[in-house]
Write a protein that holds these residues in place. Structure first.
Motif, PDB file in Angstrom:
ATOM      1  N   ALA A 148       0.818  -1.217   0.000  1.00 48.75           N
ATOM      2  CA  ALA A 148       0.000   0.000   0.000  1.00 48.75           C
ATOM      3  C   ALA A 148       0.850   1.265   0.000  1.00 48.75           C
ATOM      4  O   ALA A 148       0.323   2.365  -0.146  1.00 48.75           O
ATOM      5  CB  ALA A 148      -0.925   0.002   1.217  1.00 48.75           C
ATOM      6  N   GLY A 149       2.149   1.128   0.194  1.00 50.12           N
ATOM      7  CA  GLY A 149       3.017   2.302   0.270  1.00 50.12           C
ATOM      8  C   GLY A 149       2.898   3.028   1.599  1.00 50.12           C
ATOM      9  O   GLY A 149       3.194   4.217   1.696  1.00 50.12           O
ATOM     10  N   THR A 150       2.478   2.318   2.630  1.00 58.20           N
ATOM     11  CA  THR A 150       2.292   2.914   3.956  1.00 58.20           C
ATOM     12  C   THR A 150       3.450   2.503   4.860  1.00 58.20           C
ATOM     13  O   THR A 150       3.752   1.315   4.979  1.00 58.20           O
ATOM     14  CB  THR A 150       0.959   2.433   4.568  1.00 58.20           C
ATOM     15  N   PRO A 151       4.084   3.474   5.496  1.00 60.63           N
ATOM     16  CA  PRO A 151       5.198   3.136   6.397  1.00 60.63           C
ATOM     17  C   PRO A 151       4.769   2.135   7.463  1.00 60.63           C
ATOM     18  O   PRO A 151       3.652   2.208   7.977  1.00 60.63           O
ATOM     19  CB  PRO A 151       5.559   4.477   7.042  1.00 60.63           C
ATOM     20  N   THR A 152       5.666   1.221   7.768  1.00 60.03           N
ATOM     21  CA  THR A 152       5.367   0.213   8.777  1.00 60.03           C
ATOM     22  C   THR A 152       6.546   0.007   9.711  1.00 60.03           C
ATOM     23  O   THR A 152       7.700   0.106   9.305  1.00 60.03           O
ATOM     24  CB  THR A 152       4.951  -1.122   8.125  1.00 60.03           C
ATOM     25  N   TYR A 153       6.202  -0.236  10.938  1.00 55.88           N
ATOM     26  CA  TYR A 153       7.162  -0.531  12.012  1.00 55.88           C
ATOM     27  C   TYR A 153       6.885  -1.971  12.383  1.00 55.88           C
ATOM     28  O   TYR A 153       5.807  -2.278  12.897  1.00 55.88           O
ATOM     29  CB  TYR A 153       6.868   0.430  13.166  1.00 55.88           C
ATOM     30  N   HIS A 154       7.833  -2.859  12.087  1.00 58.35           N
ATOM     31  CA  HIS A 154       7.565  -4.294  12.196  1.00 58.35           C
ATOM     32  C   HIS A 154       8.229  -4.903  13.425  1.00 58.35           C
ATOM     33  O   HIS A 154       9.440  -4.816  13.599  1.00 58.35           O
ATOM     34  CB  HIS A 154       8.028  -5.012  10.937  1.00 58.35           C
ATOM     35  N   ILE A 155       7.400  -5.509  14.264  1.00 62.45           N
ATOM     36  CA  ILE A 155       7.850  -6.227  15.448  1.00 62.45           C
ATOM     37  C   ILE A 155       7.913  -7.695  15.051  1.00 62.45           C
ATOM     38  O   ILE A 155       6.909  -8.274  14.660  1.00 62.45           O
ATOM     39  CB  ILE A 155       6.855  -6.027  16.611  1.00 62.45           C
ATOM     40  N   TYR A 156       9.101  -8.277  15.134  1.00 57.28           N
ATOM     41  CA  TYR A 156       9.227  -9.656  14.668  1.00 57.28           C
ATOM     42  C   TYR A 156       9.644 -10.601  15.785  1.00 57.28           C
ATOM     43  O   TYR A 156      10.229 -10.206  16.778  1.00 57.28           O
ATOM     44  CB  TYR A 156      10.212  -9.746  13.500  1.00 57.28           C
ATOM     45  N   GLU A 157       9.289 -11.844  15.573  1.00 52.60           N
ATOM     46  CA  GLU A 157       9.670 -12.911  16.493  1.00 52.60           C
ATOM     47  C   GLU A 157      10.509 -13.950  15.756  1.00 52.60           C
ATOM     48  O   GLU A 157      11.515 -14.407  16.253  1.00 52.60           O
ATOM     49  CB  GLU A 157       8.409 -13.569  17.065  1.00 52.60           C
ATOM     50  N   ALA A 158      10.098 -14.298  14.566  1.00 52.95           N
ATOM     51  CA  ALA A 158      10.732 -15.371  13.809  1.00 52.95           C
ATOM     52  C   ALA A 158      11.631 -14.816  12.708  1.00 52.95           C
ATOM     53  O   ALA A 158      11.407 -13.716  12.208  1.00 52.95           O
ATOM     54  CB  ALA A 158       9.655 -16.259  13.206  1.00 52.95           C
ATOM     55  N   PRO A 159      12.623 -15.597  12.317  1.00 50.96           N
ATOM     56  CA  PRO A 159      13.560 -15.137  11.288  1.00 50.96           C
ATOM     57  C   PRO A 159      12.931 -14.906   9.918  1.00 50.96           C
ATOM     58  O   PRO A 159      13.517 -14.200   9.103  1.00 50.96           O
ATOM     59  CB  PRO A 159      14.597 -16.256  11.202  1.00 50.96           C
ATOM     60  N   ASN A 160      11.733 -15.469   9.659  1.00 47.16           N
ATOM     61  CA  ASN A 160      11.137 -15.246   8.336  1.00 47.16           C
ATOM     62  C   ASN A 160      10.853 -13.770   8.086  1.00 47.16           C
ATOM     63  O   ASN A 160      10.862 -13.318   6.941  1.00 47.16           O
ATOM     64  CB  ASN A 160       9.886 -16.099   8.112  1.00 47.16           C
ATOM     65  N   SER A 161      10.633 -12.988   9.127  1.00 50.58           N
ATOM     66  CA  SER A 161      10.440 -11.546   8.945  1.00 50.58           C
ATOM     67  C   SER A 161      11.716 -10.893   8.443  1.00 50.58           C
ATOM     68  O   SER A 161      11.681 -10.008   7.600  1.00 50.58           O
ATOM     69  CB  SER A 161      10.022 -10.880  10.252  1.00 50.58           C
ATOM     70  N   ILE A 169      12.048  -4.535  14.863  1.00 55.71           N
ATOM     71  CA  ILE A 169      12.389  -4.623  16.274  1.00 55.71           C
ATOM     72  C   ILE A 169      11.947  -5.998  16.762  1.00 55.71           C
ATOM     73  O   ILE A 169      10.826  -6.428  16.482  1.00 55.71           O
ATOM     74  CB  ILE A 169      11.741  -3.485  17.101  1.00 55.71           C
ATOM     75  N   HIS A 170      12.847  -6.689  17.447  1.00 59.48           N
ATOM     76  CA  HIS A 170      12.502  -8.014  17.965  1.00 59.48           C
ATOM     77  C   HIS A 170      11.468  -7.857  19.076  1.00 59.48           C
ATOM     78  O   HIS A 170      11.462  -6.870  19.804  1.00 59.48           O
ATOM     79  CB  HIS A 170      13.744  -8.740  18.475  1.00 59.48           C
ATOM     80  N   ILE A 171      10.625  -8.845  19.216  1.00 57.96           N
ATOM     81  CA  ILE A 171       9.531  -8.780  20.182  1.00 57.96           C
ATOM     82  C   ILE A 171      10.044  -8.582  21.611  1.00 57.96           C
ATOM     83  O   ILE A 171       9.419  -7.878  22.402  1.00 57.96           O
ATOM     84  CB  ILE A 171       8.620 -10.021  20.047  1.00 57.96           C
TER      85      ILE A 171
END
Length: 181
Positions: free
Chosen positions: A98-111, A126-128
């Protein structure tokens, strides 16, 4: 500005209580400055993977139900947000499309494999465990910067998507030529 929050359950962790407390703390601080919507992106019948059930369990009622929308419609919805904070890979992908900025909180390496390898620093990760410790004002400062740069971030993400599409097409053509010649 409108901030979309996408949080999955973190049920297999000793830190689940801290995670839920951080969601509520961040939401409370965000609501002072932004319109905040929770947007479940996983509606599977399994309780542990159903974001809507998780949000209801933790007392979140301001939920935007996108379960009946097709992917194109979901991307359109995401294009109306100013920024997305997500612990789901789906949320990061829809935001990027969508072209919308996102701040991604990840747990697994697939992110890391999908998001960082494709978008680099354009989408902060950022890791969980770090999310549980972070101060809400630090998250707010980061997303304010992202909102201010929304057009540029959106353009950068679209460019990275287009570049990856071209590379993927080339790889597919090469493989097909190998096997179909």
């Amino acid at each position: 500005p409108t901030v979309a929050l996408i949080f999955k359950d973190y049920s297999n962790s000793d830190h689940r209580g801290d995670y839920i407390a951080k969601i509520h703390e961040l939401n409370g601080e965000l609501e002072k400055q932004f319109n905040v919507l929770f947007v479940p992106t996983a509606y599977v019948p399994y309780k542990r993977e159903n974001d809507a059930i998780f949000l209801k369990e933790i007392g979140i009622n301001r939920v935007l139900d996108i379960s009946s929308l097709n992917p194109g419609e979901i991307i359109d919805v995401f294009s109306h947000f100013d920024v997305v904070i997500t612990s789901r890979l789906h949320g990061a992908v829809y935001s990027a499309l969508a072209g919308t900025p996102t701040y991604h909180i990840y747990e697994a390496p697939n992110s890391i494999d999908v998001i960082q390898d494709t978008f680099g620093a354009t989408i902060p990760l950022i890791h969980i465990y770090e999310f549980i410790k972070i101060k809400p004002e630090d998250v707010i400062a980061k997303i304010k910067t992202m909102i201010d740069k929304k057009q540029q971030i959106g353009s950068d993400m679209r460019e990275k998507i287009d570049n990856n599409k071209s590379k993927t097409r080339e790889k597919v053509r090469s493989v097909l030529e190998q096997y179909c010649s």
